[in-house]
Design a protein around this motif. Structure first.
Motif, short mmCIF file in Angstrom:
data_model
loop_
_atom_site.label_atom_id
_atom_site.label_comp_id
_atom_site.label_asym_id
_atom_site.label_seq_id
_atom_site.Cartn_x
_atom_site.Cartn_y
_atom_site.Cartn_z
N ARG A 183 99.20 -9.88 14.89
CA ARG A 183 99.73 -10.80 13.88
C ARG A 183 101.25 -10.61 13.72
NH1 ARG A 183 97.28 -8.60 9.71
NH2 ARG A 183 99.13 -7.94 8.57
N LYS A 200 103.25 -12.30 16.38
CA LYS A 200 103.29 -13.75 16.24
C LYS A 200 104.20 -14.17 15.09
CE LYS A 200 98.93 -14.69 18.49
NZ LYS A 200 97.47 -14.64 18.32
N ILE A 201 104.19 -13.41 14.02
CA ILE A 201 105.05 -13.78 12.88
C ILE A 201 106.53 -13.54 13.23
CG2 ILE A 201 105.64 -13.16 10.49
CD1 ILE A 201 102.56 -12.86 10.09
N MET A 204 108.73 -22.45 15.92
CA MET A 204 109.09 -23.63 15.13
C MET A 204 110.20 -24.44 15.78
SD MET A 204 108.73 -22.59 11.20
CE MET A 204 107.17 -21.91 10.65
N ILE A 231 106.70 -22.25 21.98
CA ILE A 231 105.35 -21.78 21.65
C ILE A 231 105.01 -20.53 22.48
CG2 ILE A 231 102.89 -22.44 21.75
CD1 ILE A 231 104.37 -23.85 19.57
N LEU A 235 105.14 -16.97 21.02
CA LEU A 235 104.04 -16.44 20.21
C LEU A 235 103.15 -15.48 21.01
CD1 LEU A 235 102.73 -19.64 18.34
CD2 LEU A 235 104.01 -17.75 17.33
N LYS A 236 103.19 -15.61 22.33
CA LYS A 236 102.22 -14.86 23.14
C LYS A 236 102.83 -13.74 23.96
CE LYS A 236 99.79 -19.02 23.89
NZ LYS A 236 99.20 -19.84 24.90
#
Lengths: 405, 405
Positions: free
Chosen positions: B375, B378-379, B386, B390, B393-394
């Motif tokens: 988490r 990703k945060i 945004m 994308i 995030l990974k």
């Protein structure tokens, strides 16, 4: 003074809506039109294209005399809860009749349908349950169940989505034994359900929003389908806030929220059932926009609008517990969004005998529903605040009801 | 192979850090330098200026041989917990000594201080409690308590913030009876604590970040205070991700989160004590940027860093329950962020006897700490997502440990 109530979203207010307001007044011969309008988030689980204040202003310029807010606890709900909430508010406001639009334009059909459904309640409940167990969506289960019922009378079909809201308005009035007459206005044009804006002056709100969004906020293409004042207000909003509101505007926040939340927290969200929390978590990291994500999320079991409502509740952190607390208690207040002199006269007349306070200032609201409405207003404004407009977060406190002469 | 451990943040890695790595190796005569580095969020409650992958790469180019991650559950904590977590990881990795920077550059002082505090524990605890009841911040309470103790020996002052981390490293080694030698390197220059970057080649990381942020990401002004490779990596990150990370980047999300959360949800957040949840709610709507808000939030009772850590936990939805679960269980894994051939040789040597798995692939991690680290990653990347990235995030899943030749 005779009054007629209407239940509206005005997302945005277009020529078809203006026609309905006119017809509601004519048919009811009412002196005053009272509109209960969804606030920031709507029945299909979407943010309103512009704020409730500007939509109330549109309504006052198109024939409504008093506008009050349908609170979030009722506005973003399935047809039955939405209709019950709206009808209850109009009953508090002592309207003599309620007028809704329909294809058939004939109220007896709706009354017959309510009676038919009442006598077939047990059979219906079992048929719906069986359908749901077979794994289809709720609306589809209702449609199949309805078609399986023994129709020895010729009645309106509940398998037509357009009849469902009208059915629930009529049912809410009859079931609660309210002293309100149900009326319906025949919709003026088939174009109402056209997926695209055509040359015709009547277009659906959905097609109008689609047009505006696909043209990146350019309003030229909708000029002939919305009243002049609506057009001006849309232009003004865009100028003042720099954007219209759609899921695309909120998607980054929603994505952040789902990444940030635990499975347990998602499970507490209203309408998060049957393991949907895992599906939300599993699909979110790959999504790069709202539509793409919805397509990954969608299953046979849930309609698009059912999922959109869930996502609205995730965005707004609306829990099962909170919704239960709000919807199980009597309505604590009704918020006035706007009125004209005729509306004011009506409000002055009824306000001595109201059993639910009509608030002009939100700062006076207290309790669970007030806490929810406060939060909803701020979350609706969050993308504006992120672009630097912090004042937008406080409109619920800084705005007085819109008054027009 | 002899090994020395260091505890680092590299936010970003500068000339002072490179000097420390060199000195740690020289003083310990170690063959290999093992660095445990904070991941995405740091001890003072801030996002790291660039991601842990790029910071690990900087470290490998400046003298470290193995870099592992200090997980969020230890990285964003007060000095004691931070130091205990880091020392425990270095013990798992079987380092022979641990070297930390200090003003005094003399390890005996720290050992004497640990012994002194051990013999004065009861008096100290009471003095701190009294100070806290008088309403001052924890660090201030410690300072006052320390000054009130009976100093018949001449010892290092625990009222100097710069000694606190060194004290806790030394204490963690002694208290756990680890077979590790504590060592300290004298910091090379007073400029280390200068609030601004000067002409001198040594500047503090804080002053470097301030300079970069105040010059809107322009790196020219820090060229002389960071190694050439650090400079290249900073430039590359900026080019690839379009931004550096600071609280300003996360503030809109934090504001949204606080508006969205209920008082009860905020109360569950780690380090949210004594009604701070109300203070967060009361002050957030008026804030238009992070610094302004912090100034409104700040009281005598809480230090700036204590509040920043709380805000990090709010942003990342880190609850008391989750932190308790993670910190009360044995460390489930250590994440490898990077190594060079010498580091690899060392890792191959120790890995047969490790009592905590050293993971090269995060996908293999399981349990509460893994869920938290997933988490957090990703945060940390959410503002990049945004802006359309994308894939950011990974990175925890797509990145392999950085390997350099």
């Amino acid at each position: 003074m005779k009054s007629v109530g209407v239940v509206v979203e005005y997302n945005p207010l277009h020529n078809g809506h203006a026609y309905h307001l006119q017809e509601a007044r004519r048919m009811s011969q009412a002196d005053v039109v009272v509109a209960v309008m969804s606030g920031s988030f709507l029945q299909r689980g979407e943010p309103a294209i512009i704020s409730k204040w500007e939509r109330a202003e549109m309504a006052l310029h198109s024939g409504a005399d008093v506008i009050v807010e349908l609170p979030y606890a009722y506005s973003t709900q399935k047809a039955q809860t939405f209709a019950e909430g709206a009808v209850r508010i109009l009953n508090h406001l002592k309207v003599d009749c309620i007028n809704f639009g329909s294809e058939i334009g004939e109220i007896e059909s709706f009354i017959r349908l309510v009676n038919f459904m009442h006598t077939h309640k047990d059979a219906w409940d079992e048929l719906v349950r069986n359908q749901l167990q077979a794994g289809v969506s709720y609306p589809r289960a209702c449609m199949e169940a309805f078609n399986s019922l023994d129709h020895h009378e010729s009645i309106l079909s509940l398998s037509e989505p357009n009849n469902i809201l009208g059915y629930h308005y009529t049912k809410a009035i009859i079931d609660s034994d309210f002293n309100i007459e149900a009326q319906t206005t025949k919709r003026t044009s088939a174009n109402y359900h056209d997926p695209k804006v055509t040359d015709h002056p009547i277009a659906s709100a959905t097609s109008i929003r689609k047009k505006v969004m696909s043209e990146k906020g350019d309003l030229t293409g909708i000029k002939h389908v919305v009243p002049y004042v609506s057009m001006n207000i849309l232009e003004r909003y865009q100028h003042e806030y720099g954007t219209f509101h759609s899921w695309d505007l909120y998607f980054p926040l929603l994505q952040f929220e789902i990444e940030r939340s635990s499975i347990e927290q998602l499970r507490e969200i209203y309408e998060c059932e049957e393991g949907l929390e895992y599906r939300l978590k599993d699909t979110i990291s790959n999504a790069s926009n709202f539509k793409e994500w919805m397509e990954a999320l969608k299953t046979k079991r849930y309609t698009w609008t059912r999922l959109q409502r869930l996502l609205t509740h995730v965005l707004t952190n609306t829990t099962k517990q909170e919704m239960k607390a709000i919807t199980s208690e009597p309505l604590p207040y009704i918020r006035l969004l706007g009125m004209n002199p005729k509306g004011k006269e009506y409000v002055n007349l009824i306000k001595k005998n109201l059993d639910c306070p009509l608030l002009s200032r939100f700062a006076k609201a207290r309790g669970t529903m007030a806490a929810q409405d406060d939060r909803i207003g701020k979350i609706y404004a969050a993308p504006l605040a992120m672009k630097g407009n912090i004042a937008a977060l406080k409109r619920d406190y800084t705005m007085s009801p819109i008054m027009i002469k």
